[in-house]
Design a protein around this motif. Structure first.
Motif, PDB file in Angstrom:
ATOM      1  N   GLU A 127      42.288   8.451   1.464  1.00 17.01           N
ATOM      2  CA  GLU A 127      41.588   8.364   2.743  1.00 17.01           C
ATOM      3  C   GLU A 127      41.089   9.736   3.196  1.00 17.01           C
ATOM      4  OE1 GLU A 127      43.774   6.587   6.008  1.00 17.01           O
ATOM      5  OE2 GLU A 127      42.128   6.986   7.401  1.00 17.01           O
ATOM      6  N   ILE A 128      39.941   9.753   3.865  1.00 23.73           N
ATOM      7  CA  ILE A 128      39.449  10.980   4.489  1.00 23.73           C
ATOM      8  C   ILE A 128      39.217  10.674   5.967  1.00 23.73           C
ATOM      9  CG2 ILE A 128      37.029  10.480   3.821  1.00 23.73           C
ATOM     10  CD1 ILE A 128      36.646  13.547   3.579  1.00 23.73           C
ATOM     11  N   LYS A 129      39.554  11.644   6.829  1.00 27.03           N
ATOM     12  CA  LYS A 129      39.426  11.453   8.275  1.00 27.03           C
ATOM     13  C   LYS A 129      38.092  12.007   8.773  1.00 27.03           C
ATOM     14  CE  LYS A 129      43.476   9.672   9.388  1.00 27.03           C
ATOM     15  NZ  LYS A 129      43.551   8.351  10.021  1.00 27.03           N
ATOM     16  N   THR A 130      37.735  11.637   9.985  1.00 25.20           N
ATOM     17  CA  THR A 130      36.443  12.014  10.562  1.00 25.20           C
ATOM     18  C   THR A 130      36.168  13.515  10.501  1.00 25.20           C
ATOM     19  OG1 THR A 130      36.658  10.162  12.094  1.00 25.20           O
ATOM     20  CG2 THR A 130      34.981  11.794  12.617  1.00 25.20           C
ATOM     21  N   LEU A 133      35.674  14.892   7.010  1.00 22.63           N
ATOM     22  CA  LEU A 133      34.392  14.464   6.447  1.00 22.63           C
ATOM     23  C   LEU A 133      33.241  15.274   7.038  1.00 22.63           C
ATOM     24  CD1 LEU A 133      32.696  12.600   4.671  1.00 22.63           C
ATOM     25  CD2 LEU A 133      32.692  10.919   6.521  1.00 22.63           C
ATOM     26  N   ALA A 134      33.272  15.485   8.355  1.00 21.60           N
ATOM     27  CA  ALA A 134      32.209  16.262   9.004  1.00 21.60           C
ATOM     28  C   ALA A 134      32.158  17.668   8.428  1.00 21.60           C
ATOM     29  CB  ALA A 134      32.444  16.307  10.514  1.00 21.60           C
ATOM     30  N   LEU A 137      30.952  17.630   4.659  1.00 19.18           N
ATOM     31  CA  LEU A 137      29.510  17.370   4.562  1.00 19.18           C
ATOM     32  C   LEU A 137      28.706  18.660   4.658  1.00 19.18           C
ATOM     33  CD1 LEU A 137      28.679  14.087   6.516  1.00 19.18           C
ATOM     34  CD2 LEU A 137      28.109  14.629   4.151  1.00 19.18           C
ATOM     35  N   ILE A 159      25.466   7.481   8.498  1.00 18.23           N
ATOM     36  CA  ILE A 159      25.793   8.902   8.447  1.00 18.23           C
ATOM     37  C   ILE A 159      24.635   9.622   7.740  1.00 18.23           C
ATOM     38  CG2 ILE A 159      27.401  10.617   7.480  1.00 18.23           C
ATOM     39  CD1 ILE A 159      29.632   8.533   7.806  1.00 18.23           C
ATOM     40  N   VAL A 190      32.259   9.367  -1.385  1.00 18.56           N
ATOM     41  CA  VAL A 190      32.980   8.959  -0.170  1.00 18.56           C
ATOM     42  C   VAL A 190      32.395   7.624   0.283  1.00 18.56           C
ATOM     43  CG1 VAL A 190      33.614   9.524   2.200  1.00 18.56           C
ATOM     44  CG2 VAL A 190      33.221  11.366   0.562  1.00 18.56           C
ATOM     45  N   PHE A 191      33.236   6.591   0.333  1.00 19.12           N
ATOM     46  CA  PHE A 191      32.751   5.282   0.774  1.00 19.12           C
ATOM     47  C   PHE A 191      33.115   5.047   2.236  1.00 19.12           C
ATOM     48  CE2 PHE A 191      33.145   4.950  -3.786  1.00 19.12           C
ATOM     49  CZ  PHE A 191      32.035   4.193  -4.147  1.00 19.12           C
ATOM     50  N   TYR A 192      32.209   4.455   2.967  1.00 19.74           N
ATOM     51  CA  TYR A 192      32.559   4.044   4.334  1.00 19.74           C
ATOM     52  C   TYR A 192      31.879   2.732   4.681  1.00 19.74           C
ATOM     53  CZ  TYR A 192      28.033   5.229   6.481  1.00 19.74           C
ATOM     54  OH  TYR A 192      26.711   5.260   6.842  1.00 19.74           O
ATOM     55  N   CYS A 193      32.380   2.101   5.761  1.00 16.90           N
ATOM     56  CA  CYS A 193      31.732   0.895   6.274  1.00 16.90           C
ATOM     57  C   CYS A 193      31.947   0.842   7.780  1.00 16.90           C
ATOM     58  CB  CYS A 193      32.247  -0.356   5.570  1.00 16.90           C
ATOM     59  SG  CYS A 193      34.035  -0.550   5.587  1.00 16.90           S
ATOM     60  N   GLY A 195      34.451   0.285   9.526  1.00 17.87           N
ATOM     61  CA  GLY A 195      35.808   0.515   9.987  1.00 17.87           C
ATOM     62  C   GLY A 195      36.743  -0.633   9.670  1.00 17.87           C
TER      63      GLY A 195
ATOM     64  N   SER B   2      34.510  -0.922   2.239  1.00 17.24           N
ATOM     65  CA  SER B   2      34.542   0.388   1.587  1.00 17.24           C
ATOM     66  C   SER B   2      35.755   0.591   0.668  1.00 17.24           C
ATOM     67  CB  SER B   2      34.431   1.514   2.620  1.00 17.24           C
ATOM     68  OG  SER B   2      35.422   1.411   3.607  1.00 17.24           O
ATOM     69  N   LEU B  18      36.816   8.992  -2.317  1.00 16.57           N
ATOM     70  CA  LEU B  18      37.453   9.003  -1.004  1.00 16.57           C
ATOM     71  C   LEU B  18      36.980   7.792  -0.201  1.00 16.57           C
ATOM     72  CD1 LEU B  18      36.905  12.788  -0.252  1.00 16.57           C
ATOM     73  CD2 LEU B  18      39.074  11.697  -0.874  1.00 16.57           C
ATOM     74  N   VAL B  19      37.838   7.349   0.704  1.00 17.38           N
ATOM     75  CA  VAL B  19      37.445   6.257   1.591  1.00 17.38           C
ATOM     76  C   VAL B  19      37.548   6.747   3.031  1.00 17.38           C
ATOM     77  CG1 VAL B  19      37.856   3.879   2.300  1.00 17.38           C
ATOM     78  CG2 VAL B  19      38.389   4.585  -0.045  1.00 17.38           C
ATOM     79  N   TYR B  20      36.442   6.658   3.719  1.00 18.77           N
ATOM     80  CA  TYR B  20      36.428   7.008   5.140  1.00 18.77           C
ATOM     81  C   TYR B  20      36.744   5.717   5.908  1.00 18.77           C
ATOM     82  CZ  TYR B  20      34.584   8.596   9.642  1.00 18.77           C
ATOM     83  OH  TYR B  20      34.437   8.901  10.962  1.00 18.77           O
ATOM     84  N   VAL B  21      38.072   5.461   6.022  1.00 16.38           N
ATOM     85  CA  VAL B  21      38.550   4.172   6.530  1.00 16.38           C
ATOM     86  C   VAL B  21      38.086   3.910   7.966  1.00 16.38           C
ATOM     87  CG1 VAL B  21      40.597   2.781   7.018  1.00 16.38           C
ATOM     88  CG2 VAL B  21      40.547   4.247   4.994  1.00 16.38           C
ATOM     89  N   GLU B  22      38.131   4.947   8.784  1.00 12.55           N
ATOM     90  CA  GLU B  22      37.778   4.751  10.200  1.00 12.55           C
ATOM     91  C   GLU B  22      36.323   4.309  10.358  1.00 12.55           C
ATOM     92  OE1 GLU B  22      40.273   8.189  12.425  1.00 12.55           O
ATOM     93  OE2 GLU B  22      39.101   8.771  10.669  1.00 12.55           O
TER      94      GLU B  22
END
Lengths: 197, 251
Positions: A127-130, A133-134, A137, A159, A190-193, A195, B2, B18-22
């Motif tokens: 997992e990566i946190k906000t 990630l910012a 980037l 994003i 890095v995958f996101y959706c 939440g 994700s 990596l997974v940006y879970v939030e």
């Protein structure tokens, strides 16, 4: 006689207008409405269901879920509904996955428990946190952010710098889905959706 | 979505994805920039607002943008779309203005605001031309008109108003009895959502049913419940206010 007929015809026209024309309007297929083609759910013997929240009404104390087979489930919650993984019903959001335990009282589903499911990550991922990630980037040019949501969601907002590879699309392609990601083999993905889905 | 995508990436030989879970909601909440796709800015069902000065706008702007200079935004409430669900995309050449405009619009109650940072560069970068001369303007008398696209089961405001007058259509008010008493649509029947299942026998099978509430939330649940019971039903996904005299407003 003729007049009555005419009047009926007009009313029929209005009804057709209201119910047919609107039907023909191409609606967007947001997740909230995904259960529209819902089958009838008769959860008489099941004691709990797992699904995504499609709607919550605090005033009517009712929660609506979309289940994995896109059917629709409705339950009332009470002050006795036990909460797990979430502070209060108010802090739940649409699209979040939950497990609802319930009993059937007078033909209505009464939620006895409500658990917010937190995503479990597959082996080999992290997992990566906000904040992280910012920062990454800005500093890591190898980073490639991938938006897993449907492409319409990506189009609305994403994003900056991310690319759209909808999960539904890679799943549909089976192992050919690998081709969509192959050219990014040397990148840090890095995958996101939307939440916790 | 994700975590599963990342799982597949591992299977296909990608190292340590990596997974940006939030996810995006948290990203937005912490004030990080987001961007739309350029084609969506060009063709999507959105309201685009240029916050720069009129002079800057004259030199070149994104063709479909409305010009509301940042300094005038706070007083432009009546010129903005009536629907608080309208997606409003704001841009400027100053990031601080975009951020401040997002806050102002949020305070006015808009739920769907996108600060489009770097809009002009993104637009020209995609090979799209800027338009010279005055942009679209909105006034209190001629506000920005934004219409929601109807989703499954939704009835338009126009059709809803018509259905109030039809004998073949039953309009059900799914709000609480207290809300109903403080004003309701003429011709509507009060069946609060929480009683709907118990009072299902009161709902005729030979009529078309339209369910509404104050915002559309309870209306949608009622719609689904009745659909499952085999009714021909639609719901109003809009905000409305009714007075005791029978007048009403829907937006």
């Amino acid at each position: 006689m003729k007049k009555t007929f005419l009047k009926l015809g007009l009313v029929a026209l209005l009804v057709t207008n209201v119910f047919m024309v609107s039907e023909a309007v191409p609606g967007f297929s947001g997740v909230v409405f995904a259960a529209d083609a819902a089958k009838v759910v008769k959860p008489a013997d099941a004691q709990s269901v797992k699904g995504k929240i499609s709607n919550i009404s605090q005033k009517a104390k009712t929660i609506a879920l979309t289940l994995s087979d896109s059917s629709f489930f409705l339950a009332k919650f009470t002050d006795e509904t036990k909460l797990k993984g979430v502070e209060s019903i108010k802090s739940l959001n649409v699209e979040e996955p939950v497990i609802v335990g319930y009993s059937v009282v007078n033909g209505e589903n009464i939620a006895t428990s409500l658990e917010l499911i937190h995503a479990t990550l597959p082996a080999g991922t992290k997992e990566i946190k906000t904040k992280e990630l910012a920062e990454l980037l800005k500093s890591n040019k190898d980073l490639l952010v991938i938006d897993s949501r449907p492409s319409i969601k990506y189009d609305e907002s994403h994003i900056p710098g991310s690319i759209s590879v909808p999960y539904a699309q890679i799943v549909k392609m089976g192992d050919d889905g690998a081709k969509l990601l192959e050219k990014y083999k040397d990148r840090q993905l890095v995958f996101y959706c939307g939440g916790s889905t | 979505m994700s975590p599963n995508s990342a799982g597949l990436a591992v299977k296909w030989g990608h190292k340590n994805p990596l997974v940006y879970v939030e996810g995006l909601p948290a990203w937005k909440k912490s004030g990080n920039p987001i961007s739309p796709s350029i084609d969506y800015v060009a063709n999507g069902n959105i309201v685009l607002v240029d916050l720069r000065s009129t002079a800057e706008v004259q030199k070149g702007h994104i063709p479909r943008a409305y010009s509301i200079p940042f300094g005038e935004l706070e007083d432009a409430e009546d010129a903005l779309p009536k629907s608080l669900g309208a997606p409003i995309y704001v841009y400027s050449d100053k990031d601080a203005e975009v951020n401040a405009a997002r806050k102002i619009l949020a305070e006015l109650g808009y739920k769907n605001i996108v600060g489009f940072h770097g809009a002009l560069d993104a637009w020209t970068g995609a090979g799209k031309p800027l338009q010279k001369g005055p942009a679209l303007t909105a006034t209190d008398e001629t506000p920005i008109n934004w219409q929601k696209k109807l989703g499954p089961g939704e009835i338009s405001i126009t059709d809803f108003t018509k259905s109030l007058k039809s004998d073949l259509i039953l309009v059900i008010d799914a709000r609480t009895p207290v809300e109903f008493e403080s004003g309701h649509f003429p011709g509507s029947v009060s069946i609060p959502l929480e009683q709907m299942k118990a009072r299902i026998n009161e709902i005729p099978k030979d009529k078309f049913i339209v369910v509404h509430c104050a915002t559309g939330g309870r209306g949608e649940i009622g719609y689904r419940m009745l659909k499952e019971e085999g009714y021909s039903v639609k719901f109003l996904n809009a905000e409305c206010e009714c007075s005791t005299t029978g007048s009403f407003e829907i937006w």
